[in-house]
Write a protein that holds these residues in place. Sequence first.
Motif, PDB file in Angstrom:
ATOM      1  N   ASN A 348       0.826  -1.209   0.000  1.00 17.66           N
ATOM      2  CA  ASN A 348       0.000   0.000   0.000  1.00 17.66           C
ATOM      3  C   ASN A 348       0.866   1.267   0.000  1.00 17.66           C
ATOM      4  O   ASN A 348       0.586   2.240  -0.703  1.00 17.66           O
ATOM      5  CB  ASN A 348      -0.887  -0.026   1.251  1.00 17.66           C
ATOM      6  N   GLU A 442      -0.173   1.444  11.380  1.00 14.25           N
ATOM      7  CA  GLU A 442      -1.046   2.596  11.655  1.00 14.25           C
ATOM      8  C   GLU A 442      -1.005   3.570  10.473  1.00 14.25           C
ATOM      9  O   GLU A 442      -2.000   4.103  10.022  1.00 14.25           O
ATOM     10  CB  GLU A 442      -0.507   3.260  12.937  1.00 14.25           C
ATOM     11  N   LYS A 447      -6.702   1.090   4.233  1.00 16.31           N
ATOM     12  CA  LYS A 447      -7.955   1.366   4.972  1.00 16.31           C
ATOM     13  C   LYS A 447      -9.075   0.744   4.154  1.00 16.31           C
ATOM     14  O   LYS A 447      -9.339   1.188   3.038  1.00 16.31           O
ATOM     15  CB  LYS A 447      -8.179   2.876   5.137  1.00 16.31           C
ATOM     16  N   ARG A 448      -9.708  -0.295   4.700  1.00 15.27           N
ATOM     17  CA  ARG A 448     -10.741  -0.975   3.913  1.00 15.27           C
ATOM     18  C   ARG A 448     -12.123  -0.639   4.445  1.00 15.27           C
ATOM     19  O   ARG A 448     -12.284  -0.354   5.585  1.00 15.27           O
ATOM     20  CB  ARG A 448     -10.514  -2.471   3.948  1.00 15.27           C
TER      21      ARG A 448
END
Length: 448
Positions: A348, A442, A447-448
Motif C-alpha cells: 500500500n 497505523e 484502509k478498507r
Amino acid sequence: MNPRRIRPLNEAPERPGPVVYWMSRDQRAEDNHAALHARALARVRKAPLVVLFVLADEFLGADDRHFAFMIEGLRETAADFRERGIPFHLRRAGKGASVADVVVEALGDLGAGALVADFDPLRVKREWKRRVLDRIDVPAFETDARNVAPAWTTSDKQEYAARTIRPKIHALLPEFLADYPPLAKQSYPTALDGGEIDWAALMPDADIGALDVAPGASEARNALDRFIDEKLDRYADKRNDPNADAQSRLSAYLHFGQLSAQRAAWEVRARKPDSPGAAAFLEELIVRRELADNYALHNPNYDTLEGAPEWARKTLEEASRDEREYLYDYDQFHAAATHDEIWNATQNHARATGWAPGYLRMYWAKKIVEWTPDPATAFEIAVRLNDALFLDGRDANGYANVAWAIGGAHDRPWQKRPVFGKIRYMNANGCRRKFDVEAYLERWAPKR
Ligand SMILES: Cc1cc2nc3c(=O)[nH]c(=O)nc-3n(C[C@H](O)[C@H](O)[C@H](O)COP(=O)(O)OP(=O)(O)OC[C@H]3O[C@@H](n4cnc5c(N)ncnc54)[C@H](O)[C@@H]3O)c2cc1C
C-alpha cells in the motif's frame, strides 16, 4: 575526462557534422560524464553539440506516474542544456514506432558527425543501441555516466557478491571519485535549434496521486542536501527502521538520472566524511548499486529466475514441491489483498507513494515466494510489481535485488526450510524485533 570512462561502439571513419548526445539513462545536464564527453568531442571536432532524447510510449510497464516524473525532470534538463547554448531535441517514438528508428532518423536530419550515448546494461536499451549502430556510419561512443567506477573497468565478469566487487571498486575510487567540471556553454548555428517542446501535451492525463518526491535535477540536489544535513548521521543505525525516515529517498532521482551518484558520494565525502553514516551510505550508493549494474551487464537472464546461481535454482526446484498455505495471483498482490498485514502495508505504501523502505522491500519480495505456486512465478510477479509500483523500478537495482531476495544472487546458502530451500528467509517476527510494526501499520495499512 578519463578515457577509461568511454568506449567506442564502432570503427566508423571521421565525418563532419554535429556531435549528438543521445541522452537516455542519465537525464541531466550537469554532473553527467556523457554530456561532458560529448561537449569535449564537439570542441575537438570544432562542431556543435546537440542533445537528443527519444520518448518511448511504453517502457517495461512504466505507468503514468513514472512518465510524469520523467517528463517534469526532462523539462528542467532541456532548459539547463539550452541555458548553456546546447540545443535540446525531443522526439517521440509513438505506438508501434521503434526508438532506434527515431534516433536514426534524427541523426540523419541533424547531419550528425558523431554519436555519444550513455551506458545502460538493460536488454531493451542494448537492443535499441544495437539497432542504431547497425544503421549508422558515424563514429559512436558509450560513456558510463551512472557508475562512479565505470562498469567495464570494475570487472569483466559477473561478480559473486558484494565482497568480491567491493575491493575492485574501492581500488578504483581514487581514480574516478572526483568532482565534476561544469558543462561549458557553446554557441551554435540556430538551424540546429530543437524548437519549442509542448511539455503539457506530453504529460499523462491521469491523476498521478501523491508522489514520494518532487521531480527534477534541482529537487534532487535539494533532497541530497537535506539528506546530508538531517539524516546522514542516523543512516548507519536507523536505515533499516521503516519508521525512522533515515534513508535518503534519492532512488527515483538516481534511477531517472536526475542526480549523479558520483555527485552524492562526492558531497558526502566533502561535507561529512566523519559522519557515522558516511561509510554505510557509500556502501549502498556505490558498492551495492554498482554490483547491480554488474549483474545486469554480465547476466543475460538478470530479470528471471534462470539468471540465479545454480545452487539456488536447485534448492528452489526441490522446494517447489513443498505445500503452500496461501496462493495469490498478480491482481491480489497488486491490490494488497493478502492475509499478511505487514506485506499489505508495504504494498500500500508503494502504491500510494512510488517508494517503500529498503528493509520492507526485502520482506515484500521474499513473501511472494511463499504465496505463489513456484519460484519462477514468484520472480516474475515480483519483477512486475516492482517495475509497476516503484518510481525507481525498471532499473538494474530492482532486478538484482529481486534476484537476491528470491534467487539467492549475491548471497550464500542458509539453513534449509520448506518452500525457500536454502534461500535466506524472513518472517514477521523478524520485523517485530527490528522496528515498531504497529506504528508502521497505523500509517500504511490499507484502509478498507
Ligand atoms: C526486493 C527489492 C527490490 C528493490 N528494487 C529496487 C528498484 O527497483 N530500484 C532501486 O533503485 N532500488 C531497489 N532496491 C534497493 C533499495 O531498497 C532501494 O534502492 C532503496 O530502498 C531506495 O531508497 P533510498 O534512495 O532512500 O535508499 P538509501 O538507503 O538512501 O540508499 C541510497 C542509494 O543507494 C542505492 N541502494 C541502496 N540499497 C541498495 C541495494 N540493496 N541495492 C542496490 N542499490 C542500493 C540506491 O541507489 C539508493 O537510492 C530494491 C531492494 C529490494 C530488496
